[in-house]
Scaffold this active site. Structure first.
Site, PDB file in Angstrom:
ATOM      1  N   GLU A 200      41.839  50.529  32.564  1.00 36.82           N
ATOM      2  CA  GLU A 200      42.423  51.764  33.078  1.00 36.82           C
ATOM      3  C   GLU A 200      43.454  52.326  32.101  1.00 36.82           C
ATOM      4  O   GLU A 200      43.481  53.514  31.792  1.00 36.82           O
ATOM      5  CB  GLU A 200      43.133  51.511  34.423  1.00 36.82           C
ATOM      6  N   GLY A 255      53.203  39.897  34.793  1.00 36.77           N
ATOM      7  CA  GLY A 255      53.175  41.364  34.919  1.00 36.77           C
ATOM      8  C   GLY A 255      53.970  41.864  36.110  1.00 36.77           C
ATOM      9  O   GLY A 255      54.799  42.768  35.997  1.00 36.77           O
TER      10      GLY A 255
HETATM   11  O1  F6P Z   1      45.329  43.299  38.133  1.00 36.49           O
HETATM   12  C1  F6P Z   1      45.565  42.250  37.285  1.00 36.49           C
HETATM   13  C2  F6P Z   1      46.675  42.494  36.311  1.00 36.49           C
HETATM   14  O2  F6P Z   1      46.527  41.553  35.332  1.00 36.49           O
HETATM   15  C3  F6P Z   1      48.074  42.435  36.927  1.00 36.49           C
HETATM   16  O3  F6P Z   1      48.492  41.144  37.121  1.00 36.49           O
HETATM   17  C4  F6P Z   1      48.858  43.180  35.904  1.00 36.49           C
HETATM   18  O4  F6P Z   1      50.120  43.548  36.383  1.00 36.49           O
HETATM   19  C5  F6P Z   1      47.933  44.352  35.650  1.00 36.49           C
HETATM   20  O5  F6P Z   1      46.631  43.779  35.696  1.00 36.49           O
HETATM   21  C6  F6P Z   1      48.145  45.062  34.341  1.00 36.49           C
HETATM   22  O6  F6P Z   1      47.995  44.202  33.250  1.00 36.49           O
HETATM   23  P1  F6P Z   1      48.447  44.619  31.804  1.00 36.49           P
HETATM   24  O7  F6P Z   1      49.923  44.800  31.795  1.00 36.49           O
HETATM   25  O8  F6P Z   1      48.009  43.493  30.918  1.00 36.49           O
HETATM   26  O9  F6P Z   1      47.756  45.902  31.445  1.00 36.49           O
END
Ligand code: F6P
Length: 523
Positions: A200, A255
């Site tokens: 995303e 995260g």
């Molecule tokens: O949904 C899973 C996850 O890994 C969360 O734990 C995390 O906060 C989010 O995706 C975003 O991850 P990143 O900071 O690596 O983009």
């Protein structure tokens, strides 16, 4: 190795005790003990917790504390603060609390944090002196929810003159709605992703890049409009962000626990470094409380044990978060991730299936809006829902008449949930009386803050982090991984490939085939 929770002596004793409690209503418990509030409330600094509207007696609290000791929560807490590898599945320490200990120059994480704070402080001054007017944080989950909550809650403290915006969803509607209001020349993007692999975030970052590149005058300088926050510097550099514009993050910061790190860069750009440090100090004050206060007077411990009691012994498998303050409108979404991603697990630390429920389902919305949507079920539905009501005594505005109304509604709802209304009290047409009757006896905590400041907000959020920690230890699970979310991500990537051509899909299950083919036909 620890025994399954359901086999612990203290847990079994709570089971027996729950039978006794079932026979008593909150009305009776309040009538029996006129000073019930004094016994079942505790306040620290600017935060009051009233838990008297729970179906507990002093015996219940003693038994919950016995569970706390039998689960050795204090020893696990000390291991976390000492930087031991308590995230066992990922072989990592859990160090978000070290980020807010600004006086500790001893741990490596504290030193890292001091360096990052300096970098962020210098960066905010540079941005303020430049031509940027708007900052867009692109990130999702923990790289989004915490910073968005804090910026929104502290809008009264915004002092840099910069506007902040948040984009998370891969649905381009979201980024389009933000970008259509902005001027590319004065927009700065923060790409916030610990892994820098999140689909995303990368898709939205590409859209932002193309948006800047579409501007004739910025075509060759668009890289100056990006910084990143990531533990994966290599990937951020590959995206086109120079290494010196990547603010570091570390594996030991999960995260959903990361707003205290450089993930909070949007917060710093909005409220300035002094307010961000106050947020850290508030969280640190809660860390100290969690470490030092007696369990009986320890807010995160009490909240965690009460929820275990409600969920495991009084069948409240759903928990509602109900902030009666618009400044905390994003608290329910933030807590959904914090609680459910941390403790929504089906096996214990050793990989054995849990014999008890894991995290409750968390949902919520701001009062009073929530009263006019789902409160009907809280009052008269057949499910049991435990509630946290959160209010702030000092309004964030001058309209004290409406603030009085808001807080009166909050307290009134806690009272209605507790008391209900008996058939006799309904005084109505006997045919309607049963419909108008409220069973009552519905449990809630009320948290009242004196004021909402960076410091008290830091305390509040750290309190919830530690509550989740205590629950994870009692459940004997690892609260710091999130392996369950990987499968869906991988399957979506596989399906995406199938969607990018016109071929009819037939190699999946019948439901998946049909959904993709319908989509292809109509998209
Ligand atoms: O949904 C899973 C996850 O890994 C969360 O734990 C995390 O906060 C989010 O995706 C975003 O991850 P990143 O900071 O690596 O983009």
């Amino acid at each position: 190795m620890r025994k399954p929770l359901s086999e612990l002596v203290s847990y079994q004793s709570l089971h027996t005790h729950a039978h006794d409690i079932q026979g008593h209503t909150l009305r009776e418990l309040f009538a029996q003990k006129p000073n019930r509030f004094d016994v079942f409330s505790h306040s620290i600094d600017s935060l009051l917790l009233d838990y008297s509207k729970n179906r507990v007696t002093e015996e219940t609290i003693d038994k919950l504390l016995a569970l706390f000791y039998e689960c050795e929560v204090e020893s696990w807490r000390d291991k976390m603060f000492a930087g031991e590898l308590i995230n066992t599945t990922e072989h990592r320490a859990v160090q978000h609390a070290a980020l807010r200990d600004l006086n500790d120059a001893t741990s490596a994480m504290a030193k890292n944090q001091l360096d990052v704070l300096q970098l962020m402080g210098a960066f905010v001054e540079q941005v303020r002196a430049g031509d940027f007017t708007d900052v867009v944080n692109i990130g999702i989950g923990g790289s989004h929810l915490g910073p968005m909550l804090v910026c929104d809650a502290l809008s009264g403290f915004a002092e840099t003159g910069l506007n902040v915006h948040f984009v998370a969803n891969v649905d381009a509607t979201e980024i389009n709605r933000v970008l259509e209001k902005l001027n590319p020349a004065s927009t700065l993007f923060i790409i916030t992703s610990k892994s820098f692999t999140t689909q995303e975030t990368l898709a939205n970052a590409d859209t932002a890049k193309n948006w800047l590149a579409a501007d004739e005058q910025l075509k060759n300088t668009s890289a100056k409009h990006f910084v990143a926050v990531s533990a994966n510097v290599e990937k951020a550099v590959a995206f086109g962000i120079p290494q010196e514009c990547v603010f570091p993050m570390w594996d030991e910061i999960g995260g959903r626990y990361s707003l205290w790190s450089a993930v909070g860069l949007s917060i710093v750009l909005y409220v300035g470094m002094p307010a961000f440090k106050e947020l850290l100090r508030g969280a640190n004050a809660m860390d100290e409380h969690f470490k030092k206060a007696q369990p009986k007077e320890n807010l995160p411990v009490l909240l965690a044990l009460l929820e275990i009691w409600n969920q495991h012994f009084l069948q409240a498998s759903v928990h509602a978060v109900l902030p009666y303050d618009a400044r905390l409108q994003y608290l329910p979404a933030y807590l959904q991730q914090l609680v459910m991603e941390s403790n929504g697990k089906y096996v214990d630390r050793a990989g054995n299936p849990l014999s008890v429920p894991s995290a409750p389902v968390v949902f919520g919305d701001v009062g009073t809006n929530a009263q006019h949507s789902f409160f009907q079920l809280l009052h008269q539905g057949t499910q049991t829902v435990s509630c946290d009501f959160i209010g702030v005594a000092k309004a964030g505005h001058e309209n004290s008449a409406q603030h009085d109304m808001l807080i009166a509604n909050m307290i009134g709802q806690t009272q209605a949930l507790m008391l209900g209304q008996t058939l006799e009290e309904v005084h109505d047409d006997p045919q309607l009386a049963a419909h108008k009757m409220f069973p009552g006896n519905r449990v809630s905590n009320t948290l009242l803050l004196k004021d909402l400041t960076p410091f008290t907000l830091g305390m509040l959020l750290a309190m919830y982090e530690h509550k989740v920690f205590v629950q994870g230890i009692v459940l004997n699970i690892n609260s710091f991984d999130q392996m369950g979310v990987e499968l869906g991500k991988n399957l979506a990537s596989n399906l995406l490939e199938k969607m990018q051509n016109t071929d009819f899909v037939s190699d999946q299950d019948s439901s998946t085939n049909a959904l993709i083919n319908f989509y292809k036909k109509h998209s």
